[in-house]
Design an enzyme around this catalytic site. Sequence first.
Site, PDB file in Angstrom:
ATOM      1  N   GLU A 142       0.870  -1.166   0.000  1.00  0.00           N
ATOM      2  CA  GLU A 142       0.000   0.000   0.000  1.00  0.00           C
ATOM      3  C   GLU A 142       0.899   1.205   0.000  1.00  0.00           C
ATOM      4  O   GLU A 142       1.758   1.349   0.878  1.00  0.00           O
ATOM      5  CB  GLU A 142      -0.857   0.010   1.259  1.00  0.00           C
ATOM      6  CG  GLU A 142      -2.085  -0.805   1.089  1.00  0.00           C
ATOM      7  CD  GLU A 142      -2.868  -0.859   2.366  1.00  0.00           C
ATOM      8  OE1 GLU A 142      -2.904   0.155   3.080  1.00  0.00           O
ATOM      9  OE2 GLU A 142      -3.378  -1.933   2.648  1.00  0.00           O
ATOM     10  N   ASP A 163      -5.910   9.288   9.962  1.00  0.00           N
ATOM     11  CA  ASP A 163      -4.585   8.853  10.386  1.00  0.00           C
ATOM     12  C   ASP A 163      -4.187   9.382  11.746  1.00  0.00           C
ATOM     13  O   ASP A 163      -4.483  10.514  12.109  1.00  0.00           O
ATOM     14  CB  ASP A 163      -3.536   9.290   9.355  1.00  0.00           C
ATOM     15  CG  ASP A 163      -3.584   8.408   8.115  1.00  0.00           C
ATOM     16  OD1 ASP A 163      -3.476   7.180   8.271  1.00  0.00           O
ATOM     17  OD2 ASP A 163      -3.754   8.950   7.005  1.00  0.00           O
ATOM     18  N   TYR A 219     -10.694  -4.365   2.916  1.00  0.00           N
ATOM     19  CA  TYR A 219      -9.800  -3.865   3.960  1.00  0.00           C
ATOM     20  C   TYR A 219     -10.613  -3.756   5.259  1.00  0.00           C
ATOM     21  O   TYR A 219     -11.502  -2.916   5.349  1.00  0.00           O
ATOM     22  CB  TYR A 219      -9.275  -2.493   3.538  1.00  0.00           C
ATOM     23  CG  TYR A 219      -8.163  -1.908   4.390  1.00  0.00           C
ATOM     24  CD1 TYR A 219      -8.166  -1.997   5.777  1.00  0.00           C
ATOM     25  CD2 TYR A 219      -7.112  -1.226   3.781  1.00  0.00           C
ATOM     26  CE1 TYR A 219      -7.151  -1.441   6.532  1.00  0.00           C
ATOM     27  CE2 TYR A 219      -6.089  -0.656   4.530  1.00  0.00           C
ATOM     28  CZ  TYR A 219      -6.114  -0.772   5.902  1.00  0.00           C
ATOM     29  OH  TYR A 219      -5.123  -0.205   6.654  1.00  0.00           O
TER      30      TYR A 219
END
Lengths: 272, 415
Positions: free
Chosen positions: A52, A63, A178
């Site tokens: 990735e 994040d 994912y």
Amino acid sequence: MTGLERIEAVFRRCRAEGRAAFMPYHAMGYPDRQKTLQIIRTLSEIGADLFEIGIPHSDPLADGPTIQTATYTALMQGTTVKDCLAMVRELRAMGVAQPFCAMSYYNPIFAYGVERFVEDAAAAGVDGLIVPDLPPEEAGELEAACRQAGLATIYLLAPTSTEERIRYVASHCTGFIYLVSVTGITGARSELPPDLAEFVARVRRHTDLPLAVGFGIANGAQAAAVARIAEGVIVGSALVKAAGGEDGLARVAALGRELAHGAHHPRANGAS
Amino acid sequence: MTSLPVTQSKVNYTAWPDEAGHFGPYGGKFVPETLMPALDELEEVYLKAKHDKEFQAELDHLLRTFVGRPTPLTYARRLTEYFGGPRIYIKREDLAHTGAHKINNALGQALLMKRKMQKTRIVAETGAGQHGVATATAAAMLGIECVVYMGTVDMARQEPNVYRMRLLGAEVRGVDSGSKTLKDAINEAIRDWVTNVRNTHYLLGSALGPHPYPTIVRDFQSVIGREALRQMLDPETGPGRLPDAIVACVGGGSNAIGVFHPFLEYEHVRLIGVEAGGRGIEGGEHAARFADPKLGRLGVLQGTKSYVLQDEDGQIALTHSISAGLDYASVGPEHAWLRDLGRTEYTYATDDEALEGVRLLSRLEGIIPALESAHAVAHLVKLAPQMSKDEIILVNLSGRGDKDLGTIMKELGAL
């Protein structure tokens, strides 16, 4: 072979070999351009099955501090979307053959032009896209472009996802799904969440796609534990953290070996 | 009760958003998957509450007895004389409890959470501190745990509000990333929400973010416009007719959409939003999303598609405004859509013009406006000379200026 087919081939091979895929993340342009290339090449030689590659964005709202700092550093050095695609081309020229899934927030892709981005990414050697702030509801244009270019569209599912959303999101995913291991943002954690196996099982009831688990995985034992229940082990923050500093490359290599060993030999590493 | 004028509007401006939360090409939901179920729940709960008489009655009661609504409509006699043109009226959101319109939405959402959701904790972002103070106030009154994220640059320039929030029992967490202002506070509030979504409601303070926030915030703020419409039409409280123009400042755009919305159908009423022109458009140091064709383009920021100040690579531009509350790179999606429809128009006032607005309103009317609201006042300098004596302007004064005295003293110096 299309990008999607290359990703599918990786999971087929892993299944045939009775192991999970080791899927490292790296923030493109961190700590700098040269080291990015070295880090990805090194990981490709010690067991990475799929990469990735993070395209930096000024406002990475999914994040945690590690990747925030890394992508900010990359941006401060002038890393652009075009640079990221150029690095992909260079890595291909260096012989790195594993599939690349580009991970980007939506605005840099939107500003580039969705169709043009997908074409340029595919031409550079990108095989799939992960856009964490783009749910399938808003992704019509991106999905159409990816179908045209043969790229996988990978969406995320979270522990908060309802049965209805699992079905809906899975029906838009290609390549793999994912799974976000925790209700939270990216970042290394000392423990895997206790309900992870239950979450993976809940998703599996609705899909035959390979499931890759990410967020919070930081060592070989955790990678092994995830490899026992899922087809892919995604590691980001722990590797990015290791990449900073003087001996970054050596530390990434050491941690990468440990993680690859965990993902590839789930029963030989860590308690069962 | 004054009866409302009949409208001839051919467009139903209240038909948006559509089911997916889009205002034309704007709006929508651009968030991590973890939050999608929470947004669905919020939408469902909100729609129920909207039609729940008991909930609406309790909100209405609190708006009257706690917030002090309706806020007055003030005829600005000396300001009108100063310009020598149209009559100017001021909607006094500065007189709402906590000193700004932000309490309307903060109280609405906090009550929604308390009465309709299985959640116990609120997170919020704040720029000028007004939304943070309003949220801390509503949380204190309803007994809810409250965490407010605020950029450290904003904490320095709005220090009294930081203390106020803490006094009200909220935890204020400084945000040191990016430009250390509103945008970064929103990022951090969203990260907290993603992590704690099972027990936490994100009390977003402007008409921004993913659907259904732009609609919820607009609806709770529309109380401003509904009152203003009644007050304007009633000869006891106003001129006895509709205004010809309404002026409001636009950061995210919640006070503007709140005052505009009930007037949308009266197409002859001009609706003018004033963005922050900062140090001028050319240098890029501003927060005027509609005024800068180089930086202001369609994009996605913090959950919604709208005009966004950004570079060619889609990285969000750093913004500047003397007013923390307007210092933001994007604008509410409904504003972008109403602008496309030709129903609203947008202009900007620079830092210096806003300071002149502060001085004018303070000296002529005895009202010290917030720096945000002063942008709306500043636009009168350009607008009033274009209008005739028999016309009427309504200015929405979104907040009072006490919180800005530090900045104003630094900028204006000894008086």
